[in-house]
Write a protein that holds these residues in place. Sequence first.
Motif, PDB file in Angstrom:
ATOM      1  N   ASN A 160     -47.323  51.822  -5.260  1.00  0.00           N
ATOM      2  CA  ASN A 160     -48.708  51.676  -4.799  1.00  0.00           C
ATOM      3  C   ASN A 160     -48.942  52.468  -3.520  1.00  0.00           C
ATOM      4  N   MET A 161     -50.030  53.222  -3.483  1.00  0.00           N
ATOM      5  CA  MET A 161     -50.364  53.965  -2.267  1.00  0.00           C
ATOM      6  C   MET A 161     -51.056  53.040  -1.286  1.00  0.00           C
ATOM      7  N   ALA A 162     -50.333  52.685  -0.236  1.00  0.00           N
ATOM      8  CA  ALA A 162     -50.936  51.893   0.844  1.00  0.00           C
ATOM      9  C   ALA A 162     -51.321  52.868   1.963  1.00  0.00           C
ATOM     10  N   SER A 163     -51.042  52.538   3.190  1.00  0.00           N
ATOM     11  CA  SER A 163     -51.497  53.379   4.304  1.00  0.00           C
ATOM     12  C   SER A 163     -51.051  52.728   5.611  1.00  0.00           C
ATOM     13  N   VAL A 164     -51.164  53.471   6.706  1.00  0.00           N
ATOM     14  CA  VAL A 164     -51.020  52.788   7.997  1.00  0.00           C
ATOM     15  C   VAL A 164     -52.067  51.681   8.110  1.00  0.00           C
ATOM     16  N   HIS A 165     -53.157  51.827   7.367  1.00  0.00           N
ATOM     17  CA  HIS A 165     -54.207  50.801   7.402  1.00  0.00           C
ATOM     18  C   HIS A 165     -53.813  49.540   6.624  1.00  0.00           C
ATOM     19  N   GLY A 166     -52.603  49.528   6.089  1.00  0.00           N
ATOM     20  CA  GLY A 166     -52.028  48.300   5.545  1.00  0.00           C
ATOM     21  C   GLY A 166     -51.075  47.675   6.553  1.00  0.00           C
ATOM     22  N   SER A 204     -46.678  53.919   2.756  1.00  0.00           N
ATOM     23  CA  SER A 204     -47.676  53.901   3.833  1.00  0.00           C
ATOM     24  C   SER A 204     -47.514  55.138   4.698  1.00  0.00           C
ATOM     25  N   THR A 205     -48.542  55.941   4.722  1.00  0.00           N
ATOM     26  CA  THR A 205     -48.504  57.138   5.565  1.00  0.00           C
ATOM     27  C   THR A 205     -49.663  57.099   6.544  1.00  0.00           C
ATOM     28  N   ALA A 240     -49.358  58.932  16.620  1.00  0.00           N
ATOM     29  CA  ALA A 240     -48.210  59.540  15.950  1.00  0.00           C
ATOM     30  C   ALA A 240     -47.472  60.475  16.899  1.00  0.00           C
ATOM     31  N   ARG A 241     -46.159  60.447  16.821  1.00  0.00           N
ATOM     32  CA  ARG A 241     -45.348  61.337  17.657  1.00  0.00           C
ATOM     33  C   ARG A 241     -45.096  62.668  16.950  1.00  0.00           C
ATOM     34  N   VAL A 242     -45.216  62.677  15.639  1.00  0.00           N
ATOM     35  CA  VAL A 242     -45.029  63.926  14.886  1.00  0.00           C
ATOM     36  C   VAL A 242     -46.371  64.653  14.887  1.00  0.00           C
ATOM     37  N   ASP A 243     -46.340  65.880  15.376  1.00  0.00           N
ATOM     38  CA  ASP A 243     -47.569  66.584  15.691  1.00  0.00           C
ATOM     39  C   ASP A 243     -48.129  67.394  14.508  1.00  0.00           C
ATOM     40  N   GLU A 244     -48.133  66.840  13.319  1.00  0.00           N
ATOM     41  CA  GLU A 244     -48.774  67.526  12.191  1.00  0.00           C
ATOM     42  C   GLU A 244     -49.141  66.482  11.149  1.00  0.00           C
ATOM     43  N   ASP A 274     -45.031  57.260   8.919  1.00  0.00           N
ATOM     44  CA  ASP A 274     -46.275  57.456   9.671  1.00  0.00           C
ATOM     45  C   ASP A 274     -46.079  58.244  10.961  1.00  0.00           C
ATOM     46  N   GLY A 275     -44.925  58.892  11.098  1.00  0.00           N
ATOM     47  CA  GLY A 275     -44.697  59.711  12.296  1.00  0.00           C
ATOM     48  C   GLY A 275     -44.688  58.896  13.587  1.00  0.00           C
ATOM     49  N   GLY A 276     -44.520  57.598  13.455  1.00  0.00           N
ATOM     50  CA  GLY A 276     -44.494  56.740  14.646  1.00  0.00           C
ATOM     51  C   GLY A 276     -45.848  56.147  14.998  1.00  0.00           C
ATOM     52  N   MET A 277     -46.840  56.390  14.153  1.00  0.00           N
ATOM     53  CA  MET A 277     -48.213  56.007  14.486  1.00  0.00           C
ATOM     54  C   MET A 277     -48.380  54.505  14.764  1.00  0.00           C
ATOM     55  N   THR A 278     -47.752  53.684  13.919  1.00  0.00           N
ATOM     56  CA  THR A 278     -47.947  52.233  14.094  1.00  0.00           C
ATOM     57  C   THR A 278     -46.803  51.573  14.863  1.00  0.00           C
TER      58      THR A 278
END
Length: 282
Positions: A160-166, A204-205, A240-244, A274-278
Amino acid sequence: MTRQQVSPAPITLDGIHRFDDSLPDDAVCLVTGGASGIGRALAIAAAANGLTVAATDVNREGLAETVDRCEELETAGSVRPIVGDLTSDRDVERIVVEAAELGRLTFLANVAGVQHVDSIESFPMDVYDRMQRIMLRAPLYLTKLCLPHFRESTEGCVGNMASVHGHYVTSDKVAYNVSKFGIRGLTRSIAAEGDGSIRSFSVSTGYVKTPLVADQIEATAEQRGISAEDVVSDVMQGQARVDELMEPIDVANLFLLGFSDHGRHLNGGDLLFDGGMTTTYE
Ligand code: NAD
């Protein structure tokens, strides 16, 4: 410039990870949202890994482009387009019947999704209902209809495609936030009712370079009173710490990892890329 920053690179065979040895070679993979973005990338990547892909979407032309790209890349597996609207139960039922006609239906990827930016007080309830139908009800109903096929062949997996919004939420996206928290609950429910050979997982991305993201830049800029450039750098890159931003094919590769034998202990869990976003803040 902002549009360019969120435009994906063309999908090539080099960008697709190979799991051929740890995926069944006679399996059918049903992918929703197969006409664009992450769903298209997954349909192509699954076909490149030798799976037979049933790619469904409401967008007929987009599906045809997905099929064309597979033919250009001469993928080992093929993609069958199935046009359907996930808000229609009859379409959902037909989609599973047509997918099962292609062979041993083993994998379901619930990827299709939409976004709407509005505050809770202004949120149109018909839009809310439509979003829940596409992003929560259809994934459940598709799962319900796929499970008997999985049980028949004694294996199966729902991604299932979730997200950082999950995981956390941003303002003005209430329907999206609710659906992404919900899809993680669905993922765990499938795991609870599976026996380990029937599994589920979510992905989750943070923000991925797709039309869904490009199309919300303007509304987000207006809602927050900031420039389009700041939407990309401050809101989409955010913590996010990953810059792309991620490429759709990077997300597709995660689904294949989850479906493959390498993912056999991934059950009810979430692949948080999530590149560290959450997980970080300054
Ligand atoms: P996208 O807009 O490129 O693709 C979404 C697809 O869903 C489209 O092809 C669209 O036609 C299809 N769709 C919409 N309504 C439908 C319906 N009623 N019936 C059938 N198909 C329908 O978007 P994307 O970015 O590839 O998003 C795919 C998934 O990934 C969504 O669930 C989204 O929430 C999630 N996601 C995206 C991002 C991102 O940054 N792009 C990040 C995290 C999660």
